[in-house]
Design a protein around this motif. Structure first.
Motif, PDB file in Angstrom:
ATOM      1  N   GLU A 193     -21.451   2.722  -0.691  1.00 21.45           N
ATOM      2  CA  GLU A 193     -21.723   2.824   0.545  1.00 21.45           C
ATOM      3  C   GLU A 193     -21.359   4.067   1.264  1.00 21.45           C
ATOM      4  O   GLU A 193     -22.207   4.892   1.954  1.00 21.45           O
ATOM      5  CB  GLU A 193     -20.982   1.785   1.602  1.00 21.45           C
ATOM      6  N   GLU A 194     -20.258   4.652   0.696  1.00 19.01           N
ATOM      7  CA  GLU A 194     -19.492   6.161   1.008  1.00 19.01           C
ATOM      8  C   GLU A 194     -20.453   7.043   0.546  1.00 19.01           C
ATOM      9  O   GLU A 194     -20.803   7.996   0.949  1.00 19.01           O
ATOM     10  CB  GLU A 194     -18.064   6.165   0.666  1.00 19.01           C
ATOM     11  N   LEU A 195     -20.735   6.977  -0.798  1.00 18.17           N
ATOM     12  CA  LEU A 195     -21.706   7.976  -1.456  1.00 18.17           C
ATOM     13  C   LEU A 195     -23.011   7.923  -0.798  1.00 18.17           C
ATOM     14  O   LEU A 195     -23.352   9.019  -1.078  1.00 18.17           O
ATOM     15  CB  LEU A 195     -21.954   7.302  -2.863  1.00 18.17           C
ATOM     16  N   GLU A 196     -23.299   6.783  -0.681  1.00 14.74           N
ATOM     17  CA  GLU A 196     -24.792   6.714   0.197  1.00 14.74           C
ATOM     18  C   GLU A 196     -25.015   7.641   1.436  1.00 14.74           C
ATOM     19  O   GLU A 196     -25.927   8.120   1.854  1.00 14.74           O
ATOM     20  CB  GLU A 196     -25.250   5.503   0.404  1.00 14.74           C
ATOM     21  N   SER A 197     -23.784   7.359   2.149  1.00 12.44           N
ATOM     22  CA  SER A 197     -23.811   8.157   3.662  1.00 12.44           C
ATOM     23  C   SER A 197     -23.450   9.681   3.262  1.00 12.44           C
ATOM     24  O   SER A 197     -24.137  10.582   4.106  1.00 12.44           O
ATOM     25  CB  SER A 197     -22.774   7.428   4.365  1.00 12.44           C
TER      26      SER A 197
ATOM     27  N   SER B  96     -29.849   6.262  -2.691  1.00 10.33           N
ATOM     28  CA  SER B  96     -29.926   5.377  -1.801  1.00 10.33           C
ATOM     29  C   SER B  96     -29.729   3.903  -2.738  1.00 10.33           C
ATOM     30  O   SER B  96     -29.603   3.988  -4.148  1.00 10.33           O
ATOM     31  CB  SER B  96     -31.240   5.222  -1.297  1.00 10.33           C
ATOM     32  N   SER B  97     -29.759   2.733  -1.930  1.00  9.30           N
ATOM     33  CA  SER B  97     -29.556   1.604  -2.771  1.00  9.30           C
ATOM     34  C   SER B  97     -30.637   1.081  -3.775  1.00  9.30           C
ATOM     35  O   SER B  97     -30.458   0.333  -4.510  1.00  9.30           O
ATOM     36  CB  SER B  97     -29.087   0.458  -1.833  1.00  9.30           C
TER      37      SER B  97
ATOM     38  N   LEU C   4     -25.965   4.145  -9.284  1.00 14.38           N
ATOM     39  CA  LEU C   4     -24.722   3.477  -8.996  1.00 14.38           C
ATOM     40  C   LEU C   4     -24.465   2.422 -10.119  1.00 14.38           C
ATOM     41  O   LEU C   4     -23.074   2.086 -10.289  1.00 14.38           O
ATOM     42  CB  LEU C   4     -24.344   3.372  -7.736  1.00 14.38           C
ATOM     43  N   THR C   5     -25.576   1.738 -10.649  1.00 12.42           N
ATOM     44  CA  THR C   5     -25.303   0.527 -11.300  1.00 12.42           C
ATOM     45  C   THR C   5     -25.408   0.850 -12.881  1.00 12.42           C
ATOM     46  O   THR C   5     -25.291  -0.309 -13.699  1.00 12.42           O
ATOM     47  CB  THR C   5     -26.034  -0.720 -10.967  1.00 12.42           C
TER      48      THR C   5
END
Length: 134
Positions: A116-120, A126-127, A132-133
Motif C-alpha cells: 500500500e505504501e508503494l502504491e501511494s 497499482s494493485s 509486487l507479487t
C-alpha cells in the motif's frame, strides 16, 4: 366527511376478519388427536453432513534494501493468513442432493502495508499489476 365511512375499507376489514376466524368456529375441537391420525411426514428424510476447516498460517521474510520493497523499508516482514471454510452436503435421495461451501480469508502484515505504501508513492504500481507479487 368525517362521519362517512369508506365502503372499500369496511369490506377489506370484514374479509380479513373472516379469514382470521377458523373454519370450525362453531365446532368444539377434540381434546386429543385420534391415534389413527399420524402427523404428516415428508416423503423423504434429508441427511445433512457438515465439514470444514480453520487454518492459521504465518510467514517471515527478509527484505533486502535493493528489492522493490526496500524502497519503503528493508528488514524482516511478518505476515499472517486466517482461512475458514464451512461445507454442507444435504442428501434428499440417492439422485438429489445439494452442496454449499462458504469460505472466508483474512490476511495482513508487513508485506501488505508495504504494498500500500508503494502504491501511494508510485501510482503506476497499482494493485492490478504483478510487479509486487512476481
Amino acid at each position: 366527511m368525517s362521519g362517512v365511512r369508506h365502503p372499500c375499507r369496511s369490506g377489506v376489514f370484514l374479509l380479513l376478519l373472516a379469514l382470521a376466524l377458523p373454519a370450525s368456529a362453531g365446532k368444539a375441537a377434540p381434546a386429543e388427536p385420534e391415534p389413527s391420525q399420524a402427523p404428516a411426514s415428508l416423503p423423504f428424510s434429508p441427511d445433512a453432513r457438515w465439514g470444514g476447516h480453520l487454518k492459521l498460517r504465518g510467514s517471515a521474510s527478509d527484505v533486502d534494501e535493493r528489492s522493490l520493497y526496500g524502497l519503503v523499508e528493508a528488514g524482516t516482514y511478518a505476515d499472517g493468513v486466517f482461512e475458514g471454510r464451512l461445507t454442507n452436503q444435504t442428501f434428499f435421495s440417492d439422485a438429489v442432493y445439494g452442496e454449499v461451501h462458504y469460505e472466508i480469508l483474512l490476511s495482513g502484515g508487513d508485506t501488505r502495508e508495504t504494498q500500500e505504501e508503494l502504491e501511494s508513492r508510485f501510482p503506476l504500481l497499482s494493485s492490478e499489476t504483478d510487479y509486487l507479487t512476481s
